[in-house]
Structure formats: structure tokens, C-alpha cells
Write a protein that holds these residues in place. Structure first.
Motif, short mmCIF file in Angstrom:
data_model
loop_
_atom_site.label_atom_id
_atom_site.label_comp_id
_atom_site.label_asym_id
_atom_site.label_seq_id
_atom_site.Cartn_x
_atom_site.Cartn_y
_atom_site.Cartn_z
N THR A 150 44.23 -23.76 -73.74
CA THR A 150 43.82 -22.03 -74.07
C THR A 150 44.54 -20.92 -73.46
O THR A 150 45.41 -21.61 -72.65
CB THR A 150 42.11 -21.31 -72.75
OG1 THR A 150 41.77 -20.18 -73.28
CG2 THR A 150 42.32 -22.54 -71.41
N ARG A 151 44.48 -19.53 -73.73
CA ARG A 151 45.86 -18.74 -73.01
C ARG A 151 45.64 -18.00 -71.57
O ARG A 151 46.53 -18.86 -71.32
CB ARG A 151 46.37 -17.73 -74.23
CG ARG A 151 46.66 -17.77 -75.05
CD ARG A 151 47.17 -16.48 -76.28
NE ARG A 151 48.17 -15.31 -75.32
CZ ARG A 151 48.89 -14.44 -76.05
NH1 ARG A 151 47.24 -13.80 -76.18
NH2 ARG A 151 49.34 -13.99 -75.47
N GLY A 152 45.02 -17.74 -71.92
CA GLY A 152 44.37 -17.71 -69.88
C GLY A 152 43.50 -17.92 -69.64
O GLY A 152 42.21 -18.29 -70.33
N VAL A 153 43.55 -18.52 -68.09
CA VAL A 153 42.51 -18.98 -66.82
C VAL A 153 41.91 -17.81 -65.98
O VAL A 153 43.20 -17.20 -65.70
CB VAL A 153 42.62 -19.85 -67.13
CG1 VAL A 153 41.54 -20.87 -65.63
CG2 VAL A 153 42.87 -20.89 -68.02
N VAL A 154 40.70 -17.63 -66.24
CA VAL A 154 40.44 -16.88 -64.61
C VAL A 154 39.67 -17.82 -64.20
O VAL A 154 38.40 -19.15 -64.18
CB VAL A 154 39.26 -15.32 -64.72
CG1 VAL A 154 38.57 -15.47 -63.35
CG2 VAL A 154 39.90 -14.80 -65.71
N LEU A 155 40.01 -18.19 -62.66
CA LEU A 155 40.22 -18.89 -61.78
C LEU A 155 38.11 -18.90 -60.72
O LEU A 155 38.90 -17.60 -59.90
CB LEU A 155 40.85 -19.83 -60.96
CG LEU A 155 40.44 -21.29 -60.42
CD1 LEU A 155 40.56 -22.92 -60.97
CD2 LEU A 155 41.98 -21.65 -59.79
N ALA A 156 37.08 -18.89 -60.84
CA ALA A 156 36.38 -18.71 -59.51
C ALA A 156 35.50 -19.73 -59.88
O ALA A 156 34.61 -19.46 -59.87
CB ALA A 156 35.94 -17.30 -60.81
N ASP A 157 35.86 -20.64 -59.32
CA ASP A 157 35.24 -21.84 -58.83
C ASP A 157 34.50 -21.37 -57.43
O ASP A 157 34.06 -23.47 -57.40
CB ASP A 157 35.91 -23.46 -59.36
CG ASP A 157 36.72 -23.30 -58.59
OD1 ASP A 157 37.26 -22.29 -58.02
OD2 ASP A 157 37.74 -24.81 -58.20
N GLY A 158 34.80 -20.93 -56.50
CA GLY A 158 33.72 -20.73 -55.28
C GLY A 158 34.77 -21.13 -54.15
O GLY A 158 35.43 -21.59 -54.84
N SER A 159 34.09 -21.13 -52.83
CA SER A 159 34.45 -21.55 -51.59
C SER A 159 34.46 -22.76 -51.42
O SER A 159 36.14 -23.48 -51.08
CB SER A 159 33.13 -21.39 -50.83
OG SER A 159 33.84 -20.18 -50.17
N GLY A 160 34.37 -23.95 -52.61
CA GLY A 160 34.98 -25.31 -52.23
C GLY A 160 36.11 -25.74 -53.88
O GLY A 160 35.98 -26.92 -54.10
N SER A 161 36.21 -24.51 -54.21
CA SER A 161 37.61 -24.92 -54.94
C SER A 161 38.59 -26.11 -54.84
O SER A 161 39.21 -25.73 -53.52
CB SER A 161 38.44 -23.21 -55.21
OG SER A 161 38.88 -23.79 -56.24
N SER A 162 38.61 -26.80 -55.33
CA SER A 162 40.00 -27.31 -55.43
C SER A 162 41.01 -27.28 -55.99
O SER A 162 42.29 -28.64 -55.97
CB SER A 162 39.35 -29.25 -55.52
OG SER A 162 38.65 -28.96 -56.73
#
Ligand SMILES: Cc1cc2nc3c(=O)[nH]c(=O)nc-3n(C[C@H](O)[C@H](O)[C@H](O)COP(=O)(O)OP(=O)(O)OC[C@H]3O[C@@H](n4cnc5c(N)ncnc54)[C@H](O)[C@@H]3O)c2cc1C
Length: 385
Positions: A150-162
Motif C-alpha cells: 500500500t502507499r499510505g498507512v494509518v496506524l490505529a491499533d489501540g492501547s496495546g499497539s505493538s
């Protein structure tokens, strides 16, 4: 058989909570091809009080009220269940209670209506830069491993984000509040009153939010390392005051990532939003509003970047600092003083006639912590000496 094989979306949003759904909605509405990858399956529950200022409505062109369960008209503060203060909230800054299962499903449905694609049961296990953007390693339901470009990413994986910290986004070592949430089904005493107690929980507070057919109860400890101490004993004191048995409800223990300093929230073709970006208010645990705000801001920034503006992603970090981080820096200072001297804080801060209005103004975004912080800290320290 892979669901995602051959798929090459322009933007991938990782996580479909408040932040991810808001980002997906706005990106899709702006005409981008968006794929949302979500680990859970819908409808999913989430431990959350669901308290949210109605002012978030201004970030969405559709009506959010179908997701609203209750409208709060008054707050009741206590110190160890005694010394109550009851205050009507100012009408111009209403406060809503939402059920997360309903809000998140509603937002992602709005995103789908404008063209975003949602794939559930997808665990993003890693991402690395590629020649044209990002290469994501995804585990599909059934364990199939697939790579996605993909070209762009929004990381929104919450409090436990690894995923955030290894990519240099947000704090390297996030700071967490310890939380317990309890959902209670049964009669509600005052369906328009939210309750907060500041004397039962060490280094934090507990709350009881009314919703249709019961309460969302929560405990949070915000400073220090010991976390929540004797949470069952706290609940055994609190629940009977609401008409429930001391041991009622299923208890979900967790951790909530708190705002802890200014950090970059962008990388090349990459933005982090919501809890994964450590945006949650370190004093009042407000995480929904910054999650929605950052999702909207991330979408606007990525849209500009995809259109060729090379500064747009760095501008997102700057903007989040201006509209959120600068206030949270003061919120963190207030939390450090208040939760170490909570009795004084209750007497001199919460019991002030202006306090409920100030809190409502902060939770609605009408005011920042900076507007009140210096006065509050000076009052607490003068009292101590
Ligand atoms: C007990 C408790 C009570 C709270 N009460 C309130 C409150 O009353 N008001 C308030 O404003 N805030 C409250 N909060 C904070 C609020 O819940 C969070 O700030 C909010 O959920 C943040 O939204 P988000 O979208 O960033 O993350 P989330 O809502 O956690 O969404 C993250 C999503 O990413 C998915 N995901 C995670 N990892 C992956 C992966 N590797 N691949 C794919 N998907 C992934 C998850 O399944 C999840 O759906 C509370 C928090 C707790 C713990």
C-alpha cells in the motif's frame, strides 16, 4: 484461500476503533481507496465508559446521535462516597454516553457507505518500507499469512499497539494507567447523572456512567507504578451505593496508554492515531475525543500527502501537538500533583463552584488544561506548604 491476495489498496487503516473508523471515513469520503484491517470481528465489545463530549459532532457531516445511549445533564462528585457535590452541566456543553459496540459499528458502517472496505479477523503482524510505500504482513482468519502492499498507512491499533514504538512513532516506552471496567445490568437511580469518586482509588478515581438498562463502571489509577490496589474492595464499597451486590458484574482488567510527552506521530507515508499514538488524557482518561480528532486530522494530512504535499505528514504531528498535546502537557502536570494530594485536590479543586463547568469545558474542547493549570497547581502547592 486468501481474502486479501492481489489486493493493493491506496491506503490501509490498521484497527477499526474510534480513531481508525474516523480516519477511514474521511479518507474514503475524499475519494481514496481505503482498506481497514481489523483483528476482531463485528460487533465487538470494548471495555470503555463511553463518556464523550457532544462537541465531537463537529468533525462529522452525519448525525452521531443514533450511536448515543444517554445524555448526561448533571455530575455527582464524592470523596470516598461522602462529601457530595451535585452540579448541573452547562447546557452548551452536553456530554453523551455511548456503547462502544454501537459507536464503533456505526462509524465503520458510515465509512463503508462512502466506499471504505473492512476486512475483519485480520491481524497485522508487521510492516516494513517498500519501493512504493509499505509492505504489511497480515495473518488472515485460519492462519493464512499474506503480504499486502500500500502507499499510505494509518496506524490505529489501540492501547496495546505493538507496531507504533518500533517504527519510532509516539513514546518509545509508553506509560499506562491501570483500569478495571464493569458492566452492570439493572435499574438506574438517576439516568442523567454521571458519578465520579476521587477518594476510593489510590492515585486515581472511579466512575459510574448510566446507560439504558444499567451502568458502565470504571476504576483507573494514573500515577505511580503500583497500579490498582484492592479493586474488588473498592467495587464492594461502590456497587451497593448504586443498588447492586458488592460482587456484581464481570470485571475486565486492562491498561490504557496515556499521553506522555510530545513525540513524532508520522513517518514516510505513515501516521499514528488514537491510543496507539498515546493521546489519552492523563488526568481524566478521556480517549475517545482525541481518537476521533486524530483520525480526522490523519485523514486530512494523508489526503494532502497523496496529492503531492511533502510536508503534510510532519504537519500532522505539529497540528496534534497544537490542538491536543499542549493541553495534555498541563493535564499531566495537574494529574501528578492532584493524584498525589487527592484530598486537597478534592477540597480545593473539585468542590469549587466553578469546577463542574470547567471540567465540562475541558471535555468539550472549549478550554484546554493550560487555561486553568497554573492557577490550580499554585493553589495546591500553597495549601501543602
Ligand atoms: C476501562 C476504560 C474506560 C474508558 N472510558 C472512557 C470514557 O468514558 N471516555 C473516553 O473518552 N475514553 C474512555 N476510555 C479510553 C477509550 O476507550 C480509548 O481511548 C479509545 O478506545 C481509543 O480508540 P482507538 O481507536 O485509538 O483504539 P481502540 O478502540 O482500542 O481500537 C483499536 C482497534 O485496533 C484493533 N487492532 C489492534 N491490534 C491490531 C492488529 N495488529 N491488526 C489489526 N487490528 C488490530 C483492535 O481490535 C481494535 O478494534 C476508557 C478506556 C478504558 C480502558
Amino acid at each position: 484461500m486468501s481474502t486479501l491476495a492481489g489486493c493493493r489498496p491506496e491506503v490501509v487503516v490498521i484497527g477499526s476503533g474510534a480513531a481508525g473508523a474516523a480516519a477511514a471515513y474521511h479518507l474514503a469520503r475524499l475519494g481514496h481507496e481505503v482498506l481497514v484491517l481489523e483483528r476482531a470481528t463485528f460487533p465487538r465489545t470494548k471495555p470503555c465508559g463511553g463518556g464523550m463530549a457532544a462537541s465531537v459532532q463537529r468533525w462529522f457531516p452525519f448525525d452521531l446521535r443514533p450511536a448515543v445511549d444517554t445524555v448526561i445533564e448533571r455530575v455527582r462528585f464524592t470523596w470516598a462516597l461522602e462529601d457530595p457535590v451535585l452540579a448541573e452541566l452547562p447546557g452548551e456543553a452536553p456530554f453523551w454516553i455511548v456503547r462502544r459496540s454501537r459507536l464503533d459499528a456505526f462509524l465503520i458502517e458510515q465509512a463503508r457507505c462512502v466506499g471504505a472496505r473492512l476486512a475483519c479477523g485480520m491481524v497485522v503482524e508487521g510492516l516494513e518500507p517498500s519501493a512504493t510505500g509499505w509492505l504489511l504482513a497480515v495473518r488472515e482468519p485460519g492462519g493464512v499469512e499474506v503480504s499486502l502492499e500500500t502507499r499510505g498507512v494509518v496506524l490505529a491499533d489501540g492501547s496495546g499497539s505493538s507496531l507504533a514504538a518500533p517504527l519510532g512513532l509516539g513514546p518509545r516506552q509508553p506509560r499506562f494507567a491501570a483500569t478495571v471496567s464493569v458492566e452492570l445490568e439493572g435499574p438506574v437511580q438517576d439516568p442523567a447523572a454521571a458519578r465520579f469518586d476521587f477518594g476510593l482509588v489510590r492515585h486515581g478515581f472511579c466512575w459510574a456512567f448510566p446507560r439504558k438498562g444499567g451502568y458502565s463502571i470504571g476504576l483507573g489509577s494514573f500515577v505511580g507504578r503500583e497500579g490498582l490496589v484492592d479493586d474488588d474492595a473498592v467495587l464492594a464499597q461502590l456497587l451497593p451505593t448504586l443498588g447492586f451486590a458488592p460482587e456484581a458484574g464481570v470485571r475486565t482488567r486492562g491498561r490504557l496508554r496515556l499521553w506522555d510527552g510530545h513525540h513524532p506521530l508520522h513517518g514516510p507515508g505513515l501516521l499514528v492515531a488514537g491510543d496507539a499514538a498515546s493521546l489519552c488524557d492523563p488526568f481524566l482518561a478521556e480517549g475517545l475525543r482525541p481518537a476521533l480528532l486524530s483520525g480526522c486530522e490523519a485523514a486530512a494530512a494523508l489526503d494532502r500527502w497523496l496529492a503531492g504535499d511533502p510536508e503534510a505528514l510532519a504537519a500532522y504531528s505539529t497540528r496534534m501537538r497544537q490542538v491536543w498535546g499542549d493541553s495534555m502537557a498541563w493535564g499531566r502536570r495537574i494529574a501528578q500533583v492532584f493524584y498525589r494530594l487527592p484530598r486537597v485536590g478534592y477540597q480545593l479543586g473539585i468542590k469549587r463552584p466553578t469546577a463542574p463547568r470547567r471540567i465540562a469545558q475541558i471535555l468539550s474542547g472549549e478550554m484546554g488544561y493550560g487555561d486553568i493549570a497554573q492557577r490550580v497547581i499554585k493553589r495546591l502547592l500553597l495549601q501543602r506548604s
